[in-house]
Design a protein around this motif. Structure first.
Motif, PDB file in Angstrom:
ATOM      1  N   SER A  12      13.725 -58.926  13.397  1.00  0.00           N
ATOM      2  CA  SER A  12      14.544 -58.314  12.064  1.00  0.00           C
ATOM      3  C   SER A  12      14.427 -59.421  11.049  1.00  0.00           C
ATOM      4  O   SER A  12      14.445 -60.546  11.053  1.00  0.00           O
ATOM      5  N   THR A  13      15.341 -59.186   9.802  1.00  0.00           N
ATOM      6  CA  THR A  13      15.356 -60.117   8.774  1.00  0.00           C
ATOM      7  C   THR A  13      16.259 -61.259   9.213  1.00  0.00           C
ATOM      8  O   THR A  13      16.071 -62.364   8.928  1.00  0.00           O
ATOM      9  N   ALA A  14      17.551 -60.775  10.194  1.00  0.00           N
ATOM     10  CA  ALA A  14      18.168 -61.674  10.368  1.00  0.00           C
ATOM     11  C   ALA A  14      17.718 -62.706  11.457  1.00  0.00           C
ATOM     12  O   ALA A  14      17.819 -63.982  11.428  1.00  0.00           O
ATOM     13  N   ALA A  15      16.947 -62.517  12.448  1.00  0.00           N
ATOM     14  CA  ALA A  15      16.074 -63.051  13.159  1.00  0.00           C
ATOM     15  C   ALA A  15      15.022 -63.897  12.624  1.00  0.00           C
ATOM     16  O   ALA A  15      15.144 -64.987  13.082  1.00  0.00           O
ATOM     17  N   ALA A  16      14.482 -63.413  11.730  1.00  0.00           N
ATOM     18  CA  ALA A  16      13.402 -64.438  10.907  1.00  0.00           C
ATOM     19  C   ALA A  16      14.042 -65.387  10.165  1.00  0.00           C
ATOM     20  O   ALA A  16      13.561 -66.616  10.394  1.00  0.00           O
ATOM     21  N   VAL A  17      15.384 -65.231   9.607  1.00  0.00           N
ATOM     22  CA  VAL A  17      15.737 -66.544   8.712  1.00  0.00           C
ATOM     23  C   VAL A  17      16.487 -67.188   9.834  1.00  0.00           C
ATOM     24  O   VAL A  17      16.433 -68.394   9.777  1.00  0.00           O
ATOM     25  N   GLY A  18      17.074 -66.609  10.917  1.00  0.00           N
ATOM     26  CA  GLY A  18      17.624 -67.754  11.912  1.00  0.00           C
ATOM     27  C   GLY A  18      16.684 -68.383  12.483  1.00  0.00           C
ATOM     28  O   GLY A  18      16.992 -69.938  12.700  1.00  0.00           O
ATOM     29  N   ILE A  19      15.498 -67.949  12.880  1.00  0.00           N
ATOM     30  CA  ILE A  19      14.291 -68.849  13.453  1.00  0.00           C
ATOM     31  C   ILE A  19      13.901 -69.957  12.431  1.00  0.00           C
ATOM     32  O   ILE A  19      13.670 -71.074  12.801  1.00  0.00           O
ATOM     33  N   ALA A  20      13.567 -69.527  11.123  1.00  0.00           N
ATOM     34  CA  ALA A  20      13.099 -70.443  10.202  1.00  0.00           C
ATOM     35  C   ALA A  20      14.153 -71.417  10.087  1.00  0.00           C
ATOM     36  O   ALA A  20      13.818 -72.817  10.020  1.00  0.00           O
ATOM     37  N   LEU A  21      15.632 -71.227  10.170  1.00  0.00           N
ATOM     38  CA  LEU A  21      16.646 -72.274   9.977  1.00  0.00           C
ATOM     39  C   LEU A  21      16.764 -73.311  11.128  1.00  0.00           C
ATOM     40  O   LEU A  21      16.358 -74.618  10.929  1.00  0.00           O
ATOM     41  N   ALA A  22      16.506 -72.619  12.240  1.00  0.00           N
ATOM     42  CA  ALA A  22      16.326 -73.426  13.617  1.00  0.00           C
ATOM     43  C   ALA A  22      15.294 -74.278  13.622  1.00  0.00           C
ATOM     44  O   ALA A  22      15.451 -75.359  14.310  1.00  0.00           O
ATOM     45  N   SER A  23      14.282 -73.617  13.019  1.00  0.00           N
ATOM     46  CA  SER A  23      12.874 -74.643  13.228  1.00  0.00           C
ATOM     47  C   SER A  23      13.064 -75.900  12.554  1.00  0.00           C
ATOM     48  O   SER A  23      12.433 -76.789  13.098  1.00  0.00           O
ATOM     49  N   ARG A  24      13.950 -76.167  11.465  1.00  0.00           N
ATOM     50  CA  ARG A  24      14.069 -77.279  10.903  1.00  0.00           C
ATOM     51  C   ARG A  24      14.526 -78.251  11.964  1.00  0.00           C
ATOM     52  O   ARG A  24      14.250 -79.555  11.896  1.00  0.00           O
TER      53      ARG A  24
END
Length: 333
Positions: free
Chosen positions: A283-295
Motif C-alpha cells: 500500500s501507499t502507507a507501507a511504501a512510505v513507512g518502509i522508505a522512511l524506516a530505510s533511512r
C-alpha cells in the motif's frame, strides 16, 4: 569574480533539500490517498528485520575491506592493515556524506587516513576508484533487475561508465601516448602530481575487474537484504524480491547522484516510496513507512562497525608499527 562564502552555498543546499522533502511529502499526500496517521499501523516482524540488518552491515564491512584491498593493490597500504584502522578511517569519513556536497566524505577520508599514517592522496584515490566501481556495477545491477525501466537508461549509463573506464585505463597505462602523458605531467608539475601518476602506473586490468566483481556482489546482497527488510513490513511482498531489489538500487543511485542532497535525503526516500507503491500488495502507507524506516536502517548499519571498534583486536598496526589507538585523536607526532 568574487567567490560566494561557503555558508551561502551550504544554506542554498539546505534550502534545496527542504524544498525537495516538502515536495515529496506534498506529492505523497495529494488526493487524500495517504494520511501520515496511516503509518501507525505498521509493525515490522523482528526476525526478518534483524536478518536484513545483519546482511546490510556485512555489505558495509565488505565496502571497507574492498577499500583496503584497492589500497593494497595500488601499493598504498598493507593488505594486512588493521581492521580497527580500516573501520575507523572508512566509517568516520562516511559520516561526511551527511554534509551537503559529496566532497566532504572524500576530504574527511584523506585527513583521517593521514592521521592514521596512510598516504592521504592514495587513500582518497582508492576510495574514488571504489566509488566509480560501485556506481558502474549499481547501474548494471539495476539494468538486469528492471530492464524495462525508463527505456533501458541504467544499462546505457552502466555501459558508458564501463567503456569510459576501460578506455581511460587502456590509454593511460597500455599505450605510448599514455606513457608520454605521464612523463609530461611529471615534467610539468613535478611532485604535485607524482603520487597520482605513480598510482596510475600501478593499475592492473585484472585487479580492476576483480574490484568490479566484488562491488557487484555487494549490490546483490544489498538487494537481498532490502527484499527481506520489505517483507518484514509486508510479508506477501517477499515473492517480489526482484522488484524490491530494483527499488533499492534505483533509489540509492538517485540519492547518490543528486549532489546537493546530503546522503540523498528526501530524494532516496521519495524514489523508493514511489517504486515500492507500484509493487503488488504494498500500500501507499507501507511504501512510505518502509522508505522512511530505510533511512534509519541504512544509517544504523553504517554506525554498527564503529560501535564494534572496542571489540576488535588491539594489536600494533602492521603497516606503521603504531600502537592501537594511534591516529584516533590527531596526527602522529
Amino acid at each position: 569574480m568574487k567567490r560566494s562564502p561557503g555558508w551561502v552555498v551550504r544554506t542554498a543546499q539546505a534550502i534545496l533539500v527542504v524544498v525537495i522533502v516538502w515536495g515529496v511529502a506534498r506529492g505523497i499526500t495529494a488526493g487524500g490517498a495517504f494520511r501520515w496517521s496511516d503509518l501507525t499501523g505498521l509493525r515490522p516482524a523482528p526476525a526478518p528485520l534483524l536478518l536484513s540488518f545483519v546482511l546490510l552491515v556485512a555489505v558495509y564491512v565488505a565496502h571497507a575491506l574492498l577499500w583496503r584491498r584497492i589500497m593494497a593493490d595500488l601499493g598504498v597500504a598493507s593488505p594486512h592493515l588493521r581492521m580497527a584502522t580500516t573501520f575507523r578511517v572508512y566509517f568516520l569519513a562516511s559520516l561526511g556524506r551527511y554534509i551537503p556536497g559529496k566532497v566532504w566524505q572524500l576530504a574527511g577520508l584523506a585527513i583521517l587516513a593521514g592521521r592514521a599514517g596512510l598516504p592521504a592522496a592514495g587513500a582518497a584515490a582508492a576510495a574514488l576508484l571504489g566509488q566509480f566501481a560501485f556506481l558502474a556495477t549499481g547501474f548494471l545491477f539495476l539494468a538486469v533487475l528492471l530492464p524495462e525501466w525508463s527505456g533501458g537508461i541504467p544499462a546505457r549509463i552502466a555501459g558508458v561508465l564501463l567503456v569510459v573506464a576501460a578506455g581511460s585505463f587502456w590509454l593511460l597505462v597500455a599505450t605510448p601516448r599514455g606513457r608520454s602523458a605521464r612523463a609530461w605531467a611529471r615534467e610539468q608539475f613535478g611532485d604535485k602530481v607524482a603520487g597520482v601518476v605513480d598510482l596510475a602506473e600501478r593499475l592492473r586490468g585484472w585487479d580492476t575487474i576483480l574490484w568490479g566483481v566484488w562491488y557487484g556482489a555487494t549490490w546483490v546482497v544489498t538487494g537481498l537484504a532490502f527484499s527481506i527488510f520489505v517483507s518484514a513490513f509486508v510479508p506477501e511482498a517477499g515473492v517480489h524480491a526482484r522488484q524490491a531489489a530494483g527499488a533499492v538500487a534505483a533509489s540509492y543511485l538517485a540519492g547518490y547522484l543528486v549532489l546537493f542532497a546530503p546522503a540523498g535525503i528526501g530524494v532516496r526516500e521519495g524514489a523508493m516510496a514511489g517504486l515500492l507503491a507500484g509493487m503488488p500488495g504494498v500500500s501507499t502507507a507501507a511504501a512510505v513507512g518502509i522508505a522512511l524506516a530505510s533511512r534509519v536502517w541504512f544509517t544504523a548499519a553504517e554506525l554498527a562497525p564503529l560501535a564494534a571498534l572496542p571489540l576488535l583486536p588491539r594489536t600494533p598496526d602492521p603497516q606503521t608499527g603504531a600502537p592501537p589507538d594511534a591516529g584516533a585523536e590527531g596526527p602522529p607526532g
